[in-house]
Scaffold this motif. Structure first.
Motif, PDB file in Angstrom:
ATOM      1  N   LEU A  91      -4.666   6.099   7.948  1.00 30.95           N
ATOM      2  CA  LEU A  91      -3.733   7.104   7.447  1.00 30.95           C
ATOM      3  C   LEU A  91      -2.919   7.715   8.587  1.00 30.95           C
ATOM      4  CD1 LEU A  91      -6.026   8.824   4.787  1.00 30.95           C
ATOM      5  CD2 LEU A  91      -3.989   7.430   4.330  1.00 30.95           C
ATOM      6  N   GLU A  92      -3.537   7.874   9.761  1.00 30.30           N
ATOM      7  CA  GLU A  92      -2.786   8.338  10.934  1.00 30.30           C
ATOM      8  C   GLU A  92      -1.715   7.316  11.325  1.00 30.30           C
ATOM      9  OE1 GLU A  92      -4.877   9.891  14.359  1.00 30.30           O
ATOM     10  OE2 GLU A  92      -6.667  10.252  13.126  1.00 30.30           O
ATOM     11  N   TYR A  93      -2.095   6.056  11.274  1.00 32.66           N
ATOM     12  CA  TYR A  93      -1.124   4.999  11.567  1.00 32.66           C
ATOM     13  C   TYR A  93       0.042   5.052  10.576  1.00 32.66           C
ATOM     14  CZ  TYR A  93      -3.144   2.131  15.293  1.00 32.66           C
ATOM     15  OH  TYR A  93      -3.563   1.655  16.510  1.00 32.66           O
ATOM     16  N   LEU A  94      -0.273   5.270   9.304  1.00 31.76           N
ATOM     17  CA  LEU A  94       0.780   5.334   8.289  1.00 31.76           C
ATOM     18  C   LEU A  94       1.738   6.488   8.580  1.00 31.76           C
ATOM     19  CD1 LEU A  94       2.020   4.277   5.690  1.00 31.76           C
ATOM     20  CD2 LEU A  94       0.397   5.707   4.406  1.00 31.76           C
ATOM     21  N   GLU A  95       1.206   7.627   8.992  1.00 37.07           N
ATOM     22  CA  GLU A  95       2.072   8.757   9.363  1.00 37.07           C
ATOM     23  C   GLU A  95       2.995   8.374  10.514  1.00 37.07           C
ATOM     24  OE1 GLU A  95      -0.103  12.287  10.225  1.00 37.07           O
ATOM     25  OE2 GLU A  95      -1.165  12.306   8.305  1.00 37.07           O
ATOM     26  N   GLN A  96       2.464   7.676  11.493  1.00 37.19           N
ATOM     27  CA  GLN A  96       3.278   7.249  12.630  1.00 37.19           C
ATOM     28  C   GLN A  96       4.335   6.239  12.195  1.00 37.19           C
ATOM     29  OE1 GLN A  96       4.218   8.253  15.426  1.00 37.19           O
ATOM     30  NE2 GLN A  96       3.203   7.237  17.146  1.00 37.19           N
ATOM     31  N   LEU A  97       3.967   5.318  11.307  1.00 36.66           N
ATOM     32  CA  LEU A  97       4.947   4.361  10.793  1.00 36.66           C
ATOM     33  C   LEU A  97       6.080   5.079  10.073  1.00 36.66           C
ATOM     34  CD1 LEU A  97       2.567   1.610   9.333  1.00 36.66           C
ATOM     35  CD2 LEU A  97       3.973   1.412  11.389  1.00 36.66           C
ATOM     36  N   ASN A  98       5.725   6.110   9.314  1.00 42.80           N
ATOM     37  CA  ASN A  98       6.756   6.889   8.623  1.00 42.80           C
ATOM     38  C   ASN A  98       7.719   7.519   9.622  1.00 42.80           C
ATOM     39  OD1 ASN A  98       5.677   6.308   6.087  1.00 42.80           O
ATOM     40  ND2 ASN A  98       4.408   8.147   6.052  1.00 42.80           N
ATOM     41  N   THR A 143     -12.493  -1.395  -3.612  1.00 45.30           N
ATOM     42  CA  THR A 143     -12.633   0.051  -3.832  1.00 45.30           C
ATOM     43  C   THR A 143     -12.473   0.829  -2.533  1.00 45.30           C
ATOM     44  OG1 THR A 143     -15.040   0.073  -3.499  1.00 45.30           O
ATOM     45  CG2 THR A 143     -14.227  -0.416  -5.724  1.00 45.30           C
ATOM     46  N   LYS A 144     -12.399   0.137  -1.396  1.00 49.52           N
ATOM     47  CA  LYS A 144     -12.215   0.775  -0.094  1.00 49.52           C
ATOM     48  C   LYS A 144     -10.779   0.600   0.354  1.00 49.52           C
ATOM     49  CE  LYS A 144     -16.615   1.822   0.551  1.00 49.52           C
ATOM     50  NZ  LYS A 144     -17.108   3.219   0.654  1.00 49.52           N
ATOM     51  N   GLY A 145     -10.196   1.660   0.914  1.00 50.24           N
ATOM     52  CA  GLY A 145      -8.794   1.594   1.290  1.00 50.24           C
ATOM     53  C   GLY A 145      -8.556   1.823   2.760  1.00 50.24           C
ATOM     54  N   TYR A 160      -2.917   1.706  -2.997  1.00 53.74           N
ATOM     55  CA  TYR A 160      -2.592   3.022  -3.559  1.00 53.74           C
ATOM     56  C   TYR A 160      -2.613   4.120  -2.492  1.00 53.74           C
ATOM     57  CZ  TYR A 160      -2.678   0.811  -8.109  1.00 53.74           C
ATOM     58  OH  TYR A 160      -2.386  -0.006  -9.166  1.00 53.74           O
ATOM     59  N   ASP A 161      -3.444   3.955  -1.470  1.00 53.05           N
ATOM     60  CA  ASP A 161      -3.416   4.914  -0.360  1.00 53.05           C
ATOM     61  C   ASP A 161      -2.034   4.933   0.296  1.00 53.05           C
ATOM     62  OD1 ASP A 161      -6.041   5.648  -0.721  1.00 53.05           O
ATOM     63  OD2 ASP A 161      -6.822   4.360   0.877  1.00 53.05           O
ATOM     64  N   ILE A 162      -1.429   3.770   0.435  1.00 55.08           N
ATOM     65  CA  ILE A 162      -0.099   3.710   1.037  1.00 55.08           C
ATOM     66  C   ILE A 162       0.949   4.271   0.086  1.00 55.08           C
ATOM     67  CG2 ILE A 162       1.735   2.092   1.670  1.00 55.08           C
ATOM     68  CD1 ILE A 162      -0.265   0.560   3.290  1.00 55.08           C
ATOM     69  N   VAL A 163       0.903   3.862  -1.157  1.00 56.01           N
ATOM     70  CA  VAL A 163       1.888   4.345  -2.141  1.00 56.01           C
ATOM     71  C   VAL A 163       1.885   5.870  -2.214  1.00 56.01           C
ATOM     72  CG1 VAL A 163       2.389   4.440  -4.618  1.00 56.01           C
ATOM     73  CG2 VAL A 163       1.932   2.235  -3.517  1.00 56.01           C
ATOM     74  N   GLU A 164       0.709   6.466  -2.128  1.00 55.66           N
ATOM     75  CA  GLU A 164       0.584   7.921  -2.284  1.00 55.66           C
ATOM     76  C   GLU A 164       0.912   8.693  -1.016  1.00 55.66           C
ATOM     77  OE1 GLU A 164      -3.424   8.334  -3.607  1.00 55.66           O
ATOM     78  OE2 GLU A 164      -3.042   7.277  -5.518  1.00 55.66           O
ATOM     79  N   ASN A 165       1.035   7.992   0.116  1.00 57.46           N
ATOM     80  CA  ASN A 165       1.203   8.704   1.385  1.00 57.46           C
ATOM     81  C   ASN A 165       2.439   8.286   2.169  1.00 57.46           C
ATOM     82  OD1 ASN A 165      -1.364  10.475   1.905  1.00 57.46           O
ATOM     83  ND2 ASN A 165      -2.141   8.547   1.051  1.00 57.46           N
TER      84      ASN A 165
END
Length: 303
Positions: A149-156, A141-143, A173-178
């Motif tokens: 999420l900051e790392y994901l933005e940088q990866l993008n 239940t923890k993502g 789902y956090d990744i899929v949505e962002n």
């Protein structure tokens, strides 16, 4: 087999000389052993791979959940060491990835090291929890954390693909949505076929299809069958994902040198030819070629 519409590269591929694999731990293992690919204990050794004309192989720099290594420096050490070793194997095209990337640090700018070494895929966690995300065996239940999420933005921004194989369901789902990028599960199977938190639910598989990503079939035997895994189980997982519409996202993610338990009759990379031949018989040459090489090369943008 029906040979209509088969490309020129397929004529070589049908001789089982070319394949792509989204995940192995060989680079990290060699660094720790201070050895090279001639070591016969490896599942991806020189001997195991000698029968192939070309292998597009993703090599992971692996951090477990208890690692105290300084992330960026460790990546540099592993890949500097390994890049010299892989040059001795001209039939392997190396593609570099990170597994358990929470150990890199607390600054998203640390990810610039990934660009320096042309890393194409980044996994946020292993099975546990770190500063970026929660792994699949910890708390589903923890993502992703705010830092994750900051790392994901940088990866993008860096055009590096996120790997969801070891993430909790919420992390998935956090990744899929962002992200607008393809989402990659480098080494996961179908949970409907084998119940394990490391395998993907049908909804997750459909999400990856929608994101035009990749799912690499994992040869770690307990993820194929909780009793005794065989070639039949590999086919069952592939067929299930294909039945959900996964023809263009299914690939190989063998986990060589990251598993000690392969299916019955398997010893390493030399057995990939048997998988390709079986997939050709079961699903036809065109689909088998997609699974074995074409889907991975398309998403990884390798010509």
């Amino acid at each position: 087999f029906d040979m209509s519409g088969i490309s020129k590269i397929t004529l070589r591929w049908l001789g089982v000389m070319i394949y792509a694999d989204l995940h192995c731990d060989t680079a990290t293992k060699l660094y720790r052993m201070k050895n090279n690919l001639s070591n016969d204990s490896l599942q991806l050794s020189q001997q195991q791979t000698s029968g192939y004309e070309k292998i597009y192989q993703c090599f992971a720099v692996f951090f477990d959940d208890t690692s105290v290594a300084e992330g960026s420096l460790y990546i540099e050490k592993v890949l500097t060491y390994f890049s010299k070793k892989i040059q001795q194997q001209p039939n392997i095209v190396p593609i570099y990835t990170v597994e358990g990337g929470g150990m890199i640090g607390t600054d998203p700018n640390s990810l610039l090291i990934l660009q320096q070494f042309h890393i194409r895929i980044f996994g946020f966690a292993w099975n546990g929890r770190n500063s970026l995300a929660t792994g699949s065996y910890t708390n589903n239940t923890k993502g992703l954390s705010p830092l994750g999420l900051e790392y994901l933005e940088q990866l993008n921004r860096l055009h590096i693909l996120p790997d969801v194989s070891h993430l909790s369901e919420q992390g998935f789902y956090d990744i899929v949505e962002n992200t607008e990028q393809p989402v990659v599960a480098t080494h996961s199977n179908a949970r409907a076929v084998c119940e394990d938190l490391r395998n993907l639910t049908d909804d997750q598989i459909r999400c990856i299809i929608q994101k035009k990503g990749l799912i690499g079939l994992n040869l770690h035997a307990p993820f194929l069958n909780k009793e005794t895994a065989t070639m039949t189980d590999i086919v069952r997982h592939a067929d299930h994902i294909l039945q959900l519409g996964g023809e263009d996202i299914l690939a190989l993610g063998c986990d060589f040198d990251g598993t000690k338990t392969l299916p019955v009759g398997f010893s390493g990379a030399s057995d990939i030819k048997n998988i390709i031949q079986t997939f050709t018989q079961e699903f036809g040459a065109a689909v088998a070629e997609k699974i074995s090489v074409k889907n991975a090369l398309r998403v990884l943008e390798i010509n």
